[in-house]
Design a protein around this motif. Structure first.
Motif: not given
Length: 306
Positions: A287-288, A28-29, A8-9, A21-23
């Motif tokens: 995300g979760e 996180d990635q 994501p993102h 996604e922008s957060a």
């Protein structure tokens, strides 16, 4: 079939981006990459643009990684999953620097790096970097030959219009032999001829799956085709966008589709010659929930397709 975990993102293409996604941050990635590895995904793939002209930002977004730099980051965050690209813009980057960067990461990661090269489509990006847009195919051909020379020869020499060097040594060499896997992105006859000459895999974009067998036959009919296993990657997100990242409707991978329809679609792609599949980031809450979807895909979809 091998499965790619879409980060994501990695871009902010308007037609693909989901609100949460922008957060997502780089940290996180990295956490998601580790989870993808634990779940048994085969690969990550990093998209790339180096600079976006202002007039394209609304449609394409401006958030893209330098793919090789990102490969190094994700290789360092993981231990087993392979790290590829989709696609690295070959004609915009000097081949000695590119060869060095990729071989460095392949060596450091224990041989887990792949690269998909493309010649690019965004003319303003070439103008900003001072590279002649209409010569990008010829540049790419020279650069690929030069990179392979550097990866495979103890004393490398190359003489071309766009790059020349003589009696030079590049180390570390890639761990993978004769060199790390090269894929070629694109849909034109020229791109497919380039794939036949240099690559072991092809990443189509505008080519539709019903055309894959004929285009594969075209690749394998080229006099430069080396034979052996040749891979094809299909990215579900590509069915949602067209040339210039314009949104288009696709009913093939809507998240609300049932399990069997998704299995049937991927099985069809497998029959068309696809060896590597990337699902599209679904429109979930956060995300979760996305990681839950990724786990569901591996546990429920993968066993039914193989």
């Amino acid at each position: 079939m091998k499965y790619v975990f879409p980060l994501p993102h990695a871009t902010r293409i308007k037609a693909l981006l989901t609100p949460w996604e922008s957060a997502v941050t780089g940290l996180d990635q990295a956490r998601m990459a580790k989870r993808a590895e634990a779940l048994g995904y085969d690969q990550l793939r990093i998209p790339e643009h180096l600079i976006i002209p202002r007039e394209h930002v609304e449609m394409s977004g401006a958030h893209y990684f330098h793919a090789t730099a990102a490969q190094g980051y994700f290789a360092g965050a993981t231990e087993r999953i392979r790290i590829g690209t989709g696609v690295t813009l070959l004609a915009l980057q000097h081949p000695i620097t590119m060869a060095k960067g990729l071989s460095t990461i392949d060596w450091l990661s224990g041989g887990r790096i792949e690269v998909a090269f493309g010649v690019g489509w965004l003319e303003g990006e070439f103008e900003a970097l001072g590279v002649p847009f209409h010569e990008r195919g010829r540049i790419a051909d020279e650069y690929l030959a030069a990179i392979i020379e550097l990866w495979t020869k103890e004393n490398a020499s190359f003489e071309g219009k766009y790059v020349s060097f003589r009696d030079v040594v590049l180390e570390p060499k890639p761990v993978q032999k004769p060199y790390l896997p090269i894929w070629m992105g694109g849909d034109s006859d020229a791109a497919l001829k380039r794939a036949a000459r240099f690559a072991t895999g092809w990443v189509p974009f505008l080519t539709t799956p019903d055309q894959y067998p004929a285009r594969l036959d075209f690749i394998k009919s080229q006099p430069d085709f080396k034979g052996g296993t040749f891979e094809v990657g299909h990215t579900a997100a590509a069915e949602r966008i067209g040339e210039g990242h314009v949104a288009r409707n696709s009913e093939n991978f809507t998240p609300t589709h049932g399990l069997q329809r998704l299995v049937d679609r991927i099985s069809y792609l497998k029959g068309q010659g696809v060896t590597t599949f990337t699902f599209a980031v679904p429109k979930v809450a956060d995300g979760e929930a996305y990681l839950d979807h990724a786990q569901w895909f591996i546990e429920e979809v993968k066993p039914r397709v193989g």
